[in-house]
Design a protein around this motif. Structure first.
Motif, mmCIF file in Angstrom:
data_model
loop_
_atom_site.group_PDB
_atom_site.id
_atom_site.type_symbol
_atom_site.label_atom_id
_atom_site.label_comp_id
_atom_site.label_asym_id
_atom_site.label_seq_id
_atom_site.Cartn_x
_atom_site.Cartn_y
_atom_site.Cartn_z
ATOM 1 N N UNK B 60 0.823 -1.218 0.000
ATOM 2 C CA UNK B 60 0.000 0.000 0.000
ATOM 3 C C UNK B 60 0.855 1.266 0.000
ATOM 4 N N UNK B 61 2.178 1.087 -0.044
ATOM 5 C CA UNK B 61 3.066 2.248 -0.086
ATOM 6 C C UNK B 61 3.555 2.705 1.268
ATOM 7 N N UNK B 62 3.390 1.852 2.294
ATOM 8 C CA UNK B 62 3.859 2.198 3.638
ATOM 9 C C UNK B 62 5.205 1.505 3.867
ATOM 10 N N UNK B 63 6.267 2.273 4.106
ATOM 11 C CA UNK B 63 7.563 1.632 4.320
ATOM 12 C C UNK B 63 7.561 0.732 5.565
ATOM 13 N N UNK B 64 7.867 -0.545 5.367
ATOM 14 C CA UNK B 64 7.973 -1.488 6.485
ATOM 15 C C UNK B 64 9.185 -2.379 6.224
ATOM 16 N N UNK B 65 9.766 -2.974 7.272
ATOM 17 C CA UNK B 65 10.889 -3.875 7.050
ATOM 18 C C UNK B 65 10.466 -5.116 6.253
#
Lengths: 328, 208
Positions: B60-65
């Motif tokens: 969804x375009x959310x930076x996560x590891x």
């Protein structure tokens, strides 16, 4: 010079009066709880209970403390939060005594009083507090001059949940102690909705599911066992989140539901995992009673707080984090 | 070689060097004070949920590891190590303009999740990492849920409000305002029912 404070509590179905000294010695702590024959607490009946029994309980508390009315240096009362009719009856008694004895009046936040009586008993300086009762379920810690609510129930309080469940299972009020006794006999665990949201939690879904188990014929002891393990597990988790978040190293359990031994066992396990010291408020100081109001009255009075009778209207919705904590 | 980075409420976070790069190993430890049925169920469901949601959020375009490895029997996840500082810590030293700009970005990321019908479940400033280039990363998806309703999104916003008032009380109003500004910037008018639900939730469980 030692000060004697009369504390008067009456936010819900219990009325209490206690005498505490400025050194923190509890000299007396008299109380009585309205036990309705059936159903829940009606605010009007509770306030009538307070006006009928209150004066006698106050007299007893003065007598048992071994002092006379003229020795009282200040009167403290629970100003909120609570049920309006109960608060008004309690406040009226407190105002009358303050005027009659010509001593200062101090207003006390009921939730803050529960925390501070726990700190007095445990000698804790700065705990994460789990405050559990019929009307409240909060995880509180001191930060920036206030007791801040890090987590709380999004719907019903744990004590309320236990009482409603007990009523459903045909047990008399208060149901908490009976649920605890039954839970000890339980051996089969039934999955119930476990609802933790950040540091908040919710009990209504679990209660509905527990009622359903009852209608399906699951034994009362197994229901009580499953409800206790699930609801206390949720509480343990939010307490743990608060400890990890605030990095405090004391954990205090206070409020009427603190009398539950299984909850105490679980929370002491939480404290151990985080190398924190744990204290459970002793049964006589756990529920709603006057000694905690008196002790908070002393703390406030020493920090310069008093209230004029004309300003002392009750605050039924008074939040724990709405009060500046002057004595810390 | 591994070192303990943090001991959280439900897990131990290790930093490991492997193949010449740093990684994070998250281990959900057993809690002996819980009923074993509950303990095992929570550790398993949250480990599995966290893996799925870290990936879904990134889509969804959310930076996560990024997740490299998961062991549902040992309750462990191996993921990217994000060099940076928790927003919670940064808030104590950043200038107000920087803090408000980061809050707006935080609001945007939460809105992207909500737009994809995902709620984070524990959106505190401890779970936001600010990397050196001022980029925000969202971590700790153990309480995250998909198919989110308005109610669930409202709870998510309520939890942000709660986190700000308990942890960043001096700047809570401005931070909340900036966060919601970023949130509304993404969702537009569809944010309205969620915002009013947030206010409604705040009033529940209290004396009324």
């Amino acid at each position: 010079m030692t000060l004697y404070c009369l504390g008067i509590e009456g936010t819900a179905h219990s009325f209490g009066a206690g005498i505490v000294t400025s050194e923190g010695k509890v000299l007396s702590n008299e109380w009585d709880m309205l036990k309705p024959a059936q159903g829940g607490i009606h605010p009007r009946e509770a306030s009538r209970h307070h006006s009928e029994l209150g004066p006698g309980l106050i007299k007893d508390s003065v007598q048992k403390a071994g002092i006379h009315f003229k020795d009282i240096n200040l009167v403290a009362f629970s100003r909120g939060p609570g049920l309006g009719p109960c608060l008004r009856t309690t406040a009226t008694i407190a105002r009358t005594l303050s005027l009659k004895l010509a001593v200062p009046l101090v207003d006390v936040n009921h939730c803050v009083a529960h925390i501070e009586i726990g700190c007095l008993e445990s000698r804790f300086n700065d705990p994460v507090t789990v405050y559990v009762s019929g009307g409240n379920t909060q995880v509180i810690a001191f930060a920036g001059g206030r007791f801040r609510t890090f987590g709380e129930t999004l719907d019903i309080a744990i004590g309320n949940m236990l009482d409603v469940l007990a009523r459903e299972l045909g047990m008399p009020f208060p149901g908490g102690p009976i649920v605890e006794r039954e839970a000890k006999k339980g051996s089969n665990f039934y999955d119930l909705p476990y609802s933790v949201k950040g540091m908040d939690l919710s009990y209504s879904g679990m209660l509905t599911a527990a009622k359903k188990l009852h209608s399906e014929g699951v034994s009362i002891s197994d229901i009580c066992y499953s409800v206790q393990e699930t609801s206390f597990g949720m509480l343990a988790e939010i307490a743990e989140r608060a400890i990890a978040h605030t990095k405090k190293n004391e954990l205090l359990l206070t409020g009427g539901v603190a009398r539950n031994n299984r909850l105490t066992e679980i929370l002491s396990g939480v404290a151990k995992r985080h190398e924190a010291t744990f204290h459970r408020v002793s049964p006589s100081l756990a529920g709603d009673q006057g000694a905690m109001i008196a002790w908070n009255g002393i703390l406030q009075y020493k920090s310069g707080r008093r209230i004029k009778v004309e300003d002392s209207h009750v605050l039924p919705k008074w939040r724990t984090d709405d009060q500046d904590i002057l004595w810390r | 070689m591994k070192q303990v980075l943090a001991k959280g409420a439900e897990s131990v976070i290790y930093k490991m060097d492997q193949w010449g790069d740093p990684y994070v190993l998250k281990w959900r430890q057993s809690k002996p004070y819980l009923l074993p049925d509950i303990d095992m169920q929570l550790r398993k469901s949250r480990t599995s949920r966290e893996c799925k949601m870290l990936t879904a959020a990134r889509a969804l375009g959310v930076p996560t590891p990024a997740v490299y490895f998961v062991d549902l029997n040992k309750y462990t996840i191996l993921m990217d190590f994000i060099p940076g500082i928790q927003l919670k810590e940064l808030a104590e030293k950043a200038s107000q303009s920087v803090l408000l700009s980061l809050s707006r970005d935080f609001g945007k990321l939460i809105a992207l999740l909500h737009e994809g019908n995902i709620v984070h479940g524990d959106p505190t400033t401890s779970n936001v990492i600010v990397s050196n280039n001022s980029r925000l990363w969202i971590v700790d998806f153990g309480l995250s849920e998909s198919n989110a309703t308005v109610e669930m999104k409202g709870v998510d916003l309520h939890l942000i409000h709660r986190a700000l008032e308990t942890t960043h009380w001096e700047v809570q109003e401005k931070m909340l305002e900036a966060t919601l500004e970023g949130y509304i910037g993404v969702l537009g008018s569809s944010a309205e029912p969620i915002l009013s639900r947030m206010k409604e939730i705040r009033e529940r469980g209290r004396y009324h």
